[in-house]
Design an enzyme around this catalytic site. Sequence first.
Site, short mmCIF file in Angstrom:
data_model
loop_
_atom_site.label_atom_id
_atom_site.label_comp_id
_atom_site.label_asym_id
_atom_site.label_seq_id
_atom_site.Cartn_x
_atom_site.Cartn_y
_atom_site.Cartn_z
N LYS A 1 13.46 55.38 44.58
CA LYS A 1 13.77 56.43 43.59
C LYS A 1 15.27 56.47 43.29
CE LYS A 1 9.77 59.22 44.99
NZ LYS A 1 9.31 60.25 45.94
N GLU B 1 1.35 60.57 55.05
CA GLU B 1 0.20 59.66 55.09
C GLU B 1 -0.05 59.21 56.53
OE1 GLU B 1 0.41 56.60 52.18
OE2 GLU B 1 1.27 57.97 50.71
N1 HSE Z 1 5.48 60.26 49.13
C1 HSE Z 1 6.33 60.93 48.20
C2 HSE Z 1 7.04 62.08 48.90
C3 HSE Z 1 5.60 61.50 46.99
O1 HSE Z 1 6.78 62.39 50.07
O2 HSE Z 1 7.90 62.68 48.26
C4 HSE Z 1 5.31 60.49 45.93
O3 HSE Z 1 6.49 59.98 45.35
#
Ligand code: HSE
Length: 433
Positions: free
Chosen positions: A206, A191
Amino acid sequence: MVEPINVALLGLGVVGSGVARALLEKGEAIAQRLGRPIRLRRVLVRTPDKPRPVFVEPSLLTTDAATVLEDDQVHIVVEVMGGLDPAYRYIREALGRGRYVVTANKEVMARHGPELISLAHERGVDLLYEASVGSGIPIIAPLKRDLAANTVRGLRAIINGTTNYVLTRMDREGLDFRSALAQAQELGYAEPDPTNDIEGHDAAYKLAILASLAFYTHVPPDEVYREGISRLAAQDFRYARELGYAIKLLAIARCDDGPDGAALEARVHPVLLPQEALLAKVDGVLNAIEVEGDLVGRVVFQGPGAGASPTASAVLADVLDAAQALAHGRPPTPWRAQVSLPIKKMDDLVCRYYIRMQVTDRPGVLAQIARCFGDNQVSIASVIQKETNEAAQTAEIVIMTHAAREAAVRATIADVEKLDVVVEIGNFLRVEA
Ligand code: HSE
Ligand code: NAP
């Protein structure tokens, strides 16, 4: 006529559009499998007239959350908005009203999962969150069901595709961190503000979800030790390769019985991983989760960790599960945190370490450095000295240690930094077996 199961979507962005498209394209197959059709009844968005990658009947779109949450005809609420607020409030309200909820939201589940799951079960419904970790990779359901007979010893995971992509480019092309990140941004993998991914926050959320499930506890995300990848330099990859390792951002959770009872390791940081390890071969934006159970041994789940279709696959699996429970009157599968486990301090971690430093290139320097290691009871396994800069009269040294306590290694580094022959400590990495 068979009554449809009505779904409300909160969010119609990358994931929401993927879910809506799959529901439209696979409607008939789903209805056949389920015995009842699934119908999209309402869709909450911020900007209704924005162009979307999928056509959704404009009359379904609304910006008014109350009309969605108070609609008695909605059976399943799918939260794919992201962020903590108002997503958390909406999930709570939907559960409180006795709706099944499916979410892809790692932040809400890591922070409030146990409370929300309890609320769901009080109301006789369920909260399902397969897409919150590893996108399309089945991991939440296998931990709850297929591995339920195991005592999980540990799990190690690559659960952030953005950082894995950056590390892969640094390794394969010898790029520095900034150039590899810029490449990931150009390709849309990272991003514009990549902090959440690069500094390990995303992986820590996570890991908190996975560790809570695997060890029947609640791991608060703020208690997960976290380091990102921005300190890694191109030469770390060269040294790692020479020593037989890859560099990966791993999320690690382990449960050990110590003298004071069971305690958890929960940490996210870059590691040196032997090149032959399965996780070392997981490259690019792929994710992988390795679980070690006492009965099953080691199992690895691998696949795409992001994207509209893979995430829709996981979201819709949960929607089908909830729809089946509704259609057949099946009670939800309970899952509860059963134990409270302390999180171990990083100071007590024991592993091998890689330490890279820039030193003045003159006689006796290595001996002074080696003395600091000896004084702190840290045993040196190997030393590499290379890339002497003759003009600056400096050299780069890489020291690999034998297994040592992290507190001792940090004390060693503090002593080494005080030596006037040491220009800087370039990096310090943990080694995974
Ligand atoms: N931004 C996360 C990644 C994906 O780069 O794995 C969404 O969980
Ligand atoms: P996104 O593209 O930014 O979409 C968010 C959607 O939610 C948009 O449709 C937005 O409406 C709507 N929204 C946001 N805030 C709102 C509010 N306050 N009121 C009403 N609508 C609101 O996000 P995404 O990538 O789809 O991610 C959604 C969730 O899935 C997140 O929790 C994310 O972590 C998770 N996830 C994503 C991926 C992935 O690959 N993208 C993978 C796994 C999990 P507008 O469209 O009108 O702006």
